[in-house]
Design an enzyme around this catalytic site. Structure first.
Site, PDB file in Angstrom:
ATOM      1  N   HIS A 104      33.079  42.419  58.046  1.00 31.69           N
ATOM      2  CA  HIS A 104      32.062  43.234  57.357  1.00 31.69           C
ATOM      3  C   HIS A 104      32.705  44.204  56.368  1.00 31.69           C
ATOM      4  O   HIS A 104      32.135  45.249  56.073  1.00 31.69           O
ATOM      5  CB  HIS A 104      31.205  44.030  58.353  1.00 31.69           C
ATOM      6  CG  HIS A 104      30.704  43.224  59.515  1.00 31.69           C
ATOM      7  ND1 HIS A 104      29.469  42.627  59.539  1.00 31.69           N
ATOM      8  CD2 HIS A 104      31.302  42.897  60.696  1.00 31.69           C
ATOM      9  CE1 HIS A 104      29.309  41.971  60.678  1.00 31.69           C
ATOM     10  NE2 HIS A 104      30.416  42.116  61.394  1.00 31.69           N
ATOM     11  N   LYS A 164      43.835  52.194  32.937  1.00 28.89           N
ATOM     12  CA  LYS A 164      43.364  50.993  33.627  1.00 28.89           C
ATOM     13  C   LYS A 164      44.399  49.872  33.656  1.00 28.89           C
ATOM     14  O   LYS A 164      45.205  49.696  32.754  1.00 28.89           O
ATOM     15  CB  LYS A 164      42.079  50.456  32.966  1.00 28.89           C
ATOM     16  CG  LYS A 164      40.869  51.322  33.148  1.00 28.89           C
ATOM     17  CD  LYS A 164      40.424  51.472  34.601  1.00 28.89           C
ATOM     18  CE  LYS A 164      39.739  50.258  35.179  1.00 28.89           C
ATOM     19  NZ  LYS A 164      38.478  49.889  34.581  1.00 28.89           N
ATOM     20  N   SER A 208      42.397  48.425  29.545  1.00 31.10           N
ATOM     21  CA  SER A 208      41.103  48.745  28.973  1.00 31.10           C
ATOM     22  C   SER A 208      41.317  49.258  27.553  1.00 31.10           C
ATOM     23  O   SER A 208      42.291  49.954  27.282  1.00 31.10           O
ATOM     24  CB  SER A 208      40.417  49.819  29.822  1.00 31.10           C
ATOM     25  OG  SER A 208      39.461  50.523  29.054  1.00 31.10           O
ATOM     26  N   GLU A 255      39.417  37.966  38.453  1.00 33.17           N
ATOM     27  CA  GLU A 255      37.998  38.148  38.121  1.00 33.17           C
ATOM     28  C   GLU A 255      37.456  36.949  37.351  1.00 33.17           C
ATOM     29  O   GLU A 255      36.325  36.510  37.573  1.00 33.17           O
ATOM     30  CB  GLU A 255      37.815  39.412  37.280  1.00 33.17           C
ATOM     31  CG  GLU A 255      38.003  40.685  38.062  1.00 33.17           C
ATOM     32  CD  GLU A 255      37.924  41.885  37.138  1.00 33.17           C
ATOM     33  OE1 GLU A 255      36.884  42.556  37.128  1.00 33.17           O
ATOM     34  OE2 GLU A 255      38.904  42.147  36.416  1.00 33.17           O
TER      35      GLU A 255
END
Ligand code: ARG
Length: 491
Positions: free
Chosen positions: A159, A287, A281, A294
């Site tokens: 979970h 970043k 970024s 992804e």
């Protein structure tokens, strides 16, 4: 283009609407079948010669022409922008340009329906090999991770809540298990489609005396010829099956990606991706984004879509061939290539993922991942498990109040909450001790993980040559050799 210009133009007088002419073309998606089509053309010509349709001299000329065309395309590429309707028309035109009527006679007793069915199976062989190699590569990267970190503790989750400590190696091998099943599925799918449809004609079979066993053998189909011409030309379940196998691979890649993306977050900081697979970024200078994983996770959606699209195309089609089937290639082939690419990128991302072993170990001691072991300890001291569960629950609550871990409970508190125990909690509840206790087949004990690493290393040694699966090691270039001496050495 006028109907009379088409290979099927005999009964037509008018011209094809230009928009529809474009619309009905499949060359943009089926040009990748060109080398497979040359291979089927050669095998068919040999079968025609054996059936007395071609003389030996004619067959020689056909062979030379196919050879030359294969060589030409290998060098210059297969034309995609071409008036030809599909790859079969293209090949026929090119051969006819070279050998005149002989090229036209090659279509004797054959239909594009059995031809495309055969081409596809030949081409899919290559794609399956590509996928298998991709899986092997990714698994090798994961097994390497597992070997390097067989005994390195990290938090395990259910979970997405901290559950029990595991080793980094155990986590890596979990993904190997899933991918190995995908591998089996692909091998299985390969064997099911390993039959030759050529000689099925448009739908009912061919009138020529074709030795279909020899034809199947010449084209390297170990399963022999297909046994029903309607099914052979109409069936696309092998494509659906590959779409499913790929969708499953992508689903597994997506889960792996999700794990690693989370591990790379500032919240977890279990690993950092190297520069080779990270991007920044344009706005936020700090970043460092896990884009490789992804993109893999994102592309899974499109491959899953391909499975649905294929099933929907096939569903409801009357026996036998229907033109709807033409879009099978447009749907499936990019999905297979995408899956192959994603396997490579995922392997790259795994290789470039640097685990922070110290932080993982430290975090494996935080968040009460040792509560189960504390309950087990109570059980060993005669407390029924259900009671132990309650006792430890209360101890966790108290530890949370005090802002400490279970192993750091002050002596007085520990005595009060756990009067049954007189063990050193720090030792008994250390992540290393917890890991060692899971010493069962499939458990996370470092010794077991090392055993599994060894098992996978042996298994993967067999994967690298495809022989163990009954798949010959198929070099993609072999298809380009359609014009070699015998044109098809599939041993
Ligand atoms: N381009 C077609 C396809 O991919 C080849 C078969 C065409 N057959 C036909 N009867 N029009 O399905």
């Amino acid at each position: 283009m006028s109907h009379p210009g088409q290979m099927w133009g005999g009964r037509f007088r008018g011209t094809l609407d230009p928009m529809f002419a474009e619309f009905q073309k499949s060359l943009p998606s089926d040009h990748v079948l060109a080398f497979a089509d040359l291979e089927t053309n050669l095998a068919w010509s040999e079968a025609l010669a054996a059936a007395g349709v071609f003389t030996d001299a004619e067959l020689d000329r056909v062979r030379t022409a196919i050879d030359a065309l294969a060589e030409h395309w290998a060098e210059h590429g297969v034309p995609v922008e071409d008036p030809a309707e599909d790859v079969h028309s293209l090949v026929e035109r090119e051969l006819t340009d070279r050998i005149g009527d002989l090229g036209k006679r090659m279509h004797t007793g054959r239909s594009r329906n059995d031809q495309v069915a055969t081409d596809l199976r030949l081409y899919l062989r290559e794609r399956i090999h590509g996928l298998l190699d991709g899986i092997t590569d990714l698994c090798a990267s994961l097994v390497q991770k597992a070997e390097a970190h067989a005994d390195a503790p990290m938090p395990g989750y259910t979970h997405l809540q901290r559950a029990q400590p595991i080793t980094i190696g155990h986590h890596a091998l979990a993904h190997v298990e899933a991918l190995a099943r995908d591998r089996e599925r692909l091998v299985d799918a390969f064997h099911r489609m390993d039959r030759c449809p050529l000689g099925s004609g448009a739908l009912a079979g061919t009138t020529l005396a074709i030795d279909r066993d020899a034809l199947a053998q010449a084209l390297g189909f170990t399963g022999g010829p297909t046994r029903n011409s309607l099914d052979a030309t109409a069936a696309r379940d092998h494509l659906c099956e590959l779409a499913f196998a790929s969708a499953m691979v992508m689903t597994h890649l997506s889960r792996l990606a999700e794990d690693y993306i989370f591990f790379a977050s500032q919240e977890a900081r279990f690993l950092a991706f190297g520069d080779a697979v990270s991007t920044g970024s344009s706005l936020m200078p700090q970043k460092r984004n896990p884009d490789a994983m992804e993109l893999v996770r994102g592309k899974a959606g499109r491959v899953l879509g391909a499975l649905m699209a294929l099933l929907a195309t096939v569903k409801g089609l009357p026996m036998a061939y229907n033109r709807d089937l033409q879009s099978d290639k447009e749907t499936l082939l990019p999905a297979l290539l995408e899956t192959e690419a994603c396997l490579m990128v995922a392997a790259m991302a795994v290789r470039n993922a640097d685990f922070d072993v110290e932080r993982c170990a430290e975090q494996a001691e935080r968040g009460y991942l040792n509560a189960t072991d504390l309950a087990d300890l109570l059980v060993q001291h005669g407390v029924p498990f259900r009671d132990a569960h309650g006792i430890v629950g209360a101890a966790v609550n108290r530890a949370v109040e005090l802002g400490v871990e279970l192993q750091d409970l002050p002596a007085g508190e520990a005595k009060r909450l756990l009067p049954q125990l007189d063990v050193d909690l720090k030792t008994a509840l250390a992540a290393g001790a917890i890991l060692r206790r899971r010493d069962v087949i499939g458990g996370t004990a470092p010794d077991r993980v090392r055993d599994e690493v060894e098992r996978w290393q042996i298994l993967m040694g067999e994967w690298s040559s495809h022989e163990a699966d009954g798949l010959e090691d198929h070099d993609a270039d072999e298809d380009h050799a359609a014009g070699d001496d015998d044109g098809h050495d599939h041993d």
